[in-house]
Design a protein around this motif. Structure first.
Motif, PDB file in Angstrom:
ATOM      1  N   CYS A  27     -47.129  43.903  13.451  1.00  0.00           N
ATOM      2  CA  CYS A  27     -48.383  44.190  12.775  1.00  0.00           C
ATOM      3  C   CYS A  27     -49.244  42.932  12.777  1.00  0.00           C
ATOM      4  O   CYS A  27     -48.788  41.844  13.114  1.00  0.00           O
ATOM      5  CB  CYS A  27     -48.134  44.663  11.348  1.00  0.00           C
ATOM      6  N   SER A  28     -50.483  43.123  12.434  1.00  0.00           N
ATOM      7  CA  SER A  28     -51.374  41.974  12.418  1.00  0.00           C
ATOM      8  C   SER A  28     -52.333  42.080  11.237  1.00  0.00           C
ATOM      9  O   SER A  28     -52.603  43.166  10.723  1.00  0.00           O
ATOM     10  CB  SER A  28     -52.149  41.882  13.730  1.00  0.00           C
ATOM     11  N   LEU A  29     -52.805  40.953  10.834  1.00  0.00           N
ATOM     12  CA  LEU A  29     -53.770  40.877   9.742  1.00  0.00           C
ATOM     13  C   LEU A  29     -55.174  40.831  10.322  1.00  0.00           C
ATOM     14  O   LEU A  29     -55.426  40.134  11.296  1.00  0.00           O
ATOM     15  CB  LEU A  29     -53.542  39.595   8.931  1.00  0.00           C
ATOM     16  N   ARG A  30     -56.068  41.564   9.699  1.00  0.00           N
ATOM     17  CA  ARG A  30     -57.467  41.476  10.080  1.00  0.00           C
ATOM     18  C   ARG A  30     -58.290  41.113   8.862  1.00  0.00           C
ATOM     19  O   ARG A  30     -57.871  41.342   7.736  1.00  0.00           O
ATOM     20  CB  ARG A  30     -57.966  42.811  10.644  1.00  0.00           C
ATOM     21  N   ASN A  31     -59.445  40.592   9.143  1.00  0.00           N
ATOM     22  CA  ASN A  31     -60.400  40.240   8.078  1.00  0.00           C
ATOM     23  C   ASN A  31     -59.883  39.140   7.168  1.00  0.00           C
ATOM     24  O   ASN A  31     -60.402  38.948   6.086  1.00  0.00           O
ATOM     25  CB  ASN A  31     -60.743  41.459   7.201  1.00  0.00           C
ATOM     26  N   GLN A  32     -58.868  38.457   7.596  1.00  0.00           N
ATOM     27  CA  GLN A  32     -58.310  37.475   6.669  1.00  0.00           C
ATOM     28  C   GLN A  32     -59.245  36.300   6.424  1.00  0.00           C
ATOM     29  O   GLN A  32     -59.069  35.568   5.469  1.00  0.00           O
ATOM     30  CB  GLN A  32     -56.962  36.985   7.175  1.00  0.00           C
ATOM     31  N   ASN A  33     -60.219  36.146   7.282  1.00  0.00           N
ATOM     32  CA  ASN A  33     -61.123  35.016   7.091  1.00  0.00           C
ATOM     33  C   ASN A  33     -62.471  35.431   6.504  1.00  0.00           C
ATOM     34  O   ASN A  33     -63.337  34.606   6.304  1.00  0.00           O
ATOM     35  CB  ASN A  33     -61.372  34.319   8.441  1.00  0.00           C
TER      36      ASN A  33
END
Ligand SMILES: [Zn+2]
Length: 111
Positions: A27-33
């Motif tokens: 899985c991956s994280l999005r919008n983390q920044n």
């Protein structure tokens, strides 16, 4: 790729991502920044999101998240019957005398 989770708090999204990875789900994280950077209020669309890379993992990932989001008494604490016998939390009535489990919390459904 499917979005499976989003949370206002990046550490929660990161926590979920870790849990999924520990379960062998890519899985991956999005919008983390995007959130909380300039002190602005993050909009819902900007919340950190966890995406499951393989759609076939989606159902399993969902169950991992559900387990993680369950209340703390996830493990269903044992209860003591009026007859004095201890029963596992998933027992709705006493194994010994068949009395109902006392103080079942409303909305706390046992699956
Ligand atoms: Zn009993």
């Amino acid at each position: 790729m499917q979005k499976i989770y989003s949370n206002e708090h990046l550490h929660m999204a990161g926590h979920i991502k870790n849990l999924l990875e520990q379960s062998g789900i890519s899985c991956s994280l999005r919008n983390q920044n995007l959130s909380g950077g300039i002190g602005g209020l993050p909009f819902l669309e900007c919340w950190p999101e966890v995406w499951v890379e393989d759609d076939r993992d989606y159902a399993r990932a969902m169950s991992v998240i559900e387990a993680a989001s369950a209340p703390e008494h996830d493990e269903q604490t044992a209860w003591i019957c009026q007859c004095g016998e201890e029963n596992p939390g998933q027992f709705l009535s006493c194994w010994n005398c068949a009395s109902d489990q006392p103080e079942v919390i409303p909305g706390n459904t046992y699956k």
